[in-house]
Design a protein around this motif. Structure first.
Motif, PDB file in Angstrom:
ATOM      1  N   PHE A 279       0.833  -1.207   0.000  1.00 33.24           N
ATOM      2  CA  PHE A 279       0.000   0.000   0.000  1.00 33.24           C
ATOM      3  C   PHE A 279       0.869   1.259   0.000  1.00 33.24           C
ATOM      4  CE2 PHE A 279      -2.154   3.473   2.108  1.00 33.24           C
ATOM      5  CZ  PHE A 279      -3.422   3.471   1.541  1.00 33.24           C
ATOM      6  N   SER A 280       1.864   1.282   0.866  1.00 34.03           N
ATOM      7  CA  SER A 280       2.671   2.489   1.053  1.00 34.03           C
ATOM      8  C   SER A 280       3.581   2.779  -0.129  1.00 34.03           C
ATOM      9  CB  SER A 280       3.510   2.358   2.329  1.00 34.03           C
ATOM     10  OG  SER A 280       2.675   2.191   3.457  1.00 34.03           O
ATOM     11  N   THR A 281       4.031   1.732  -0.831  1.00 29.87           N
ATOM     12  CA  THR A 281       4.971   1.924  -1.938  1.00 29.87           C
ATOM     13  C   THR A 281       4.282   1.884  -3.296  1.00 29.87           C
ATOM     14  OG1 THR A 281       5.550  -0.438  -2.032  1.00 29.87           O
ATOM     15  CG2 THR A 281       6.857   0.974  -0.560  1.00 29.87           C
ATOM     16  N   SER A 282       2.975   2.047  -3.311  1.00 27.87           N
ATOM     17  CA  SER A 282       2.244   2.172  -4.566  1.00 27.87           C
ATOM     18  C   SER A 282       2.542   3.532  -5.203  1.00 27.87           C
ATOM     19  CB  SER A 282       0.738   2.059  -4.304  1.00 27.87           C
ATOM     20  OG  SER A 282       0.297   3.150  -3.503  1.00 27.87           O
ATOM     21  N   THR A 283       2.102   3.718  -6.424  1.00 26.51           N
ATOM     22  CA  THR A 283       2.253   5.017  -7.091  1.00 26.51           C
ATOM     23  C   THR A 283       1.721   6.142  -6.212  1.00 26.51           C
ATOM     24  OG1 THR A 283       2.079   4.068  -9.308  1.00 26.51           O
ATOM     25  CG2 THR A 283       1.552   6.404  -9.087  1.00 26.51           C
ATOM     26  N   GLU A 284       0.494   5.950  -5.722  1.00 28.07           N
ATOM     27  CA  GLU A 284      -0.173   6.980  -4.925  1.00 28.07           C
ATOM     28  C   GLU A 284       0.527   7.187  -3.587  1.00 28.07           C
ATOM     29  OE1 GLU A 284      -1.574   4.312  -6.240  1.00 28.07           O
ATOM     30  OE2 GLU A 284      -2.810   5.116  -7.863  1.00 28.07           O
ATOM     31  N   GLY A 285       0.970   6.095  -2.959  1.00 30.37           N
ATOM     32  CA  GLY A 285       1.632   6.207  -1.668  1.00 30.37           C
ATOM     33  C   GLY A 285       2.932   6.981  -1.749  1.00 30.37           C
ATOM     34  N   LEU A 286       3.763   6.661  -2.727  1.00 31.00           N
ATOM     35  CA  LEU A 286       5.046   7.337  -2.849  1.00 31.00           C
ATOM     36  C   LEU A 286       4.888   8.790  -3.293  1.00 31.00           C
ATOM     37  CD1 LEU A 286       7.355   4.574  -4.370  1.00 31.00           C
ATOM     38  CD2 LEU A 286       6.948   5.179  -1.974  1.00 31.00           C
ATOM     39  N   ARG A 287       3.888   9.068  -4.131  1.00 26.29           N
ATOM     40  CA  ARG A 287       3.633  10.455  -4.514  1.00 26.29           C
ATOM     41  C   ARG A 287       3.151  11.257  -3.302  1.00 26.29           C
ATOM     42  NH1 ARG A 287      -0.316  10.234  -8.594  1.00 26.29           N
ATOM     43  NH2 ARG A 287       1.319  10.021 -10.165  1.00 26.29           N
ATOM     44  N   ALA A 288       2.292  10.646  -2.496  1.00 27.39           N
ATOM     45  CA  ALA A 288       1.786  11.327  -1.302  1.00 27.39           C
ATOM     46  C   ALA A 288       2.912  11.653  -0.334  1.00 27.39           C
ATOM     47  CB  ALA A 288       0.729  10.465  -0.620  1.00 27.39           C
ATOM     48  N   SER A 289       3.886  10.751  -0.236  1.00 29.49           N
ATOM     49  CA  SER A 289       5.021  10.998   0.648  1.00 29.49           C
ATOM     50  C   SER A 289       5.826  12.199   0.165  1.00 29.49           C
ATOM     51  CB  SER A 289       5.916   9.750   0.696  1.00 29.49           C
ATOM     52  OG  SER A 289       7.046   9.975   1.499  1.00 29.49           O
ATOM     53  N   ALA A 290       6.059  12.290  -1.145  1.00 27.11           N
ATOM     54  CA  ALA A 290       6.827  13.407  -1.703  1.00 27.11           C
ATOM     55  C   ALA A 290       6.078  14.732  -1.601  1.00 27.11           C
ATOM     56  CB  ALA A 290       7.186  13.120  -3.159  1.00 27.11           C
ATOM     57  N   GLN A 291       4.771  14.681  -1.375  1.00 26.79           N
ATOM     58  CA  GLN A 291       4.001  15.904  -1.149  1.00 26.79           C
ATOM     59  C   GLN A 291       4.174  16.419   0.279  1.00 26.79           C
ATOM     60  OE1 GLN A 291       0.132  14.348  -2.223  1.00 26.79           O
ATOM     61  NE2 GLN A 291       0.210  15.225  -4.271  1.00 26.79           N
ATOM     62  N   GLN A 292       4.691  15.563   1.147  1.00 31.66           N
ATOM     63  CA  GLN A 292       4.840  15.913   2.551  1.00 31.66           C
ATOM     64  C   GLN A 292       6.258  16.349   2.917  1.00 31.66           C
ATOM     65  OE1 GLN A 292       2.351  15.969   4.888  1.00 31.66           O
ATOM     66  NE2 GLN A 292       0.881  15.456   3.281  1.00 31.66           N
ATOM     67  N   ILE A 293       7.248  15.751   2.237  1.00 35.94           N
ATOM     68  CA  ILE A 293       8.646  16.017   2.574  1.00 35.94           C
ATOM     69  C   ILE A 293       9.488  15.824   1.319  1.00 35.94           C
ATOM     70  CG2 ILE A 293       9.190  13.641   3.269  1.00 35.94           C
ATOM     71  CD1 ILE A 293      10.757  14.882   5.670  1.00 35.94           C
ATOM     72  N   SER A 294      10.627  16.486   1.232  1.00 33.29           N
ATOM     73  CA  SER A 294      11.374  16.531  -0.029  1.00 33.29           C
ATOM     74  C   SER A 294      12.286  15.333  -0.243  1.00 33.29           C
ATOM     75  CB  SER A 294      12.194  17.826  -0.104  1.00 33.29           C
ATOM     76  OG  SER A 294      13.082  17.900   1.001  1.00 33.29           O
ATOM     77  N   TYR A 295      11.707  14.151  -0.177  1.00 31.92           N
ATOM     78  CA  TYR A 295      12.404  12.925  -0.543  1.00 31.92           C
ATOM     79  C   TYR A 295      11.753  12.386  -1.817  1.00 31.92           C
ATOM     80  CZ  TYR A 295      14.336  13.068   4.200  1.00 31.92           C
ATOM     81  OH  TYR A 295      14.982  13.447   5.341  1.00 31.92           O
ATOM     82  N   GLY A 296      12.577  11.995  -2.768  1.00 34.57           N
ATOM     83  CA  GLY A 296      12.058  11.612  -4.074  1.00 34.57           C
ATOM     84  C   GLY A 296      11.405  10.239  -4.087  1.00 34.57           C
ATOM     85  N   PRO A 297      10.304  10.070  -4.816  1.00 35.39           N
ATOM     86  CA  PRO A 297       9.673   8.753  -4.950  1.00 35.39           C
ATOM     87  C   PRO A 297      10.500   7.840  -5.843  1.00 35.39           C
ATOM     88  CG  PRO A 297       8.518  10.356  -6.297  1.00 35.39           C
ATOM     89  CD  PRO A 297       9.545  11.118  -5.508  1.00 35.39           C
TER      90      PRO A 297
END
Length: 355
Positions: A279-297
């Motif tokens: 779930f967390s490493t899906s397209t949506e999960g990794l994009r959501a993470s990059a919206q929160q902090i500046s680490y690249g998907p």
């Protein structure tokens, strides 16, 4: 409602979590907050499983200890790439089948959607982060722009913050001494190269303030204890964006790598652990993470559309380690090098510190 505990501290802190159905370790701070928003809350909303995030300075250490003691109370852990390779080789981690990971949002199979190296035998990338150095813009009329400037105490006076360990510090020292990023590990693989790195560190040793936890680096900068410091790029970005700190990252000489989700061998809830990772490493999960902090998907499909910071206006691309303009003199951490040399170089590092 079933409970999932996202936990990370020392082994002594895990006892209270024994009642939980699923336990996950992460790093806390701005990073942990980003994962809570990007992974935990959406996972709760989608699955109905209650999820709690707790932090740790380095989840790899308790994971190894738990597996070796036969008392595994953690199901998922977020660890550095080299640790993921090493612990997998040592039989500490469960294998992860890439075929079980979801295809990209555009239908691309996971094996083709993830960037090279982002999925290994026992781990899946949560993001691409970087060791950088940053400075307080109020301290210098004209700030540093090159990695060599970190070691120039005459032109840029003031204390320096450095992580207390060999990894990423020895590489920084060599680049600061003029070694191109592409040649760093070839040089560091020789006794002369190791001597050269420590000799460069000698030039600033008396002015170094050492940090160990990721949250300490931006705090040292904010408190005025150092004029510039190495740090995880996301921590500096978060301090600047969320707290308005006058911090500036210098990308020259950045040292980047994948951060990985893993499942410890003998995890009590292996099936649910794999679901959480997928779930967390899906397209949506990794994009959501990059919206929160500046680490690249680590998925191509996550970058297929423009990523905007949670403030709704800041375009994230220029703030990511993988932005083309930030990769001019960038070094990818060699997990193979550190798997082979971590013990000996950290022993040398500790001896050097005590001199």
């Amino acid at each position: 409602m079933k409970k999932i505990l996202i936990l990370s501290t020392a082994l002594t802190g895990l006892a209270s979590a024994a009642h939980a159905d699923l336990t996950v370790m992460s790093w806390g701070g701005a990073y942990g907050e980003a994962q809570t928003e990007a992974f935990v809350k959406p996972f709760m909303a989608t699955t109905g499983i209650k999820t709690i995030m707790v932090d740790s300075d380095n989840p790899a250490t308790p994971v190894k200890a738990m597996v070796e003691s036969g008392n595994v109370t953690v199901d998922v852990a977020n660890i550095e790439y080299a640790d993921a390779i090493r612990l997998c080789d040592e039989g500490v981690l469960e294998p992860i089948d890439i075929a079980t990971l979801p295809a990209g949002a555009d239908g691309t199979p996971a094996a083709d959607d993830f960037l090279p190296g982002a999925v290994t035998e026992c781990a899946v990338s949560t993001d691409i982060w970087s060791n950088v150095f940053a400075y307080d813009t109020t301290k210098f009329a004209e700030g540093p722009t090159k990695v060599a400037d970190f070691f120039d105490l005459e032109k840029f006076p003031g204390k320096r913050g450095l992580k207390k360990g060999a990894k990423a510090v020895l590489e920084l020292a060599l680049m600061g001494d003029g070694v191109p990023a592409s040649e760093v590990y070839a040089v560091l693989s020789t006794p002369e190269g190791v001597d050269r790195a420590f000799a460069k560190l000698d030039t600033i040793k008396k002015d170094v303030v050492w940090w160990e936890a990721g949250s300490q680096a931006p705090q040292l900068l904010a408190d005025g204890e150092v004029a510039m410091t190495t740090a995880y790029n996301g921590r500096i970005f978060a301090a600047a964006m969320n707290e308005g700190k006058p911090f500036q990252i210098v990308w020259d000489g950045q040292i980047y790598e994948n951060e990985m989700f893993v499942v410890p061998k003998g995890a009590p809830n292996k099936e649910d652990a794999m679901k959480f990772i997928a779930f967390s490493t899906s397209t949506e999960g990794l994009r959501a993470s990059a919206q929160q902090i500046s680490y690249g998907p680590a998925r191509k499909s996550s970058m297929a559309t423009e990523i905007i910071f949670k403030d709704g206006k800041t375009v994230m691309a220029p703030h990511l380690p993988t932005a083309p303009e930030n990769m001019t003199n960038a070094l990818e951490t060699s997990s193979e090098f550190w798997v082979d040399h971590d013990a000996e170089l950290n022993e040398r590092f500790q001896a050097w510190l005590s001199q």
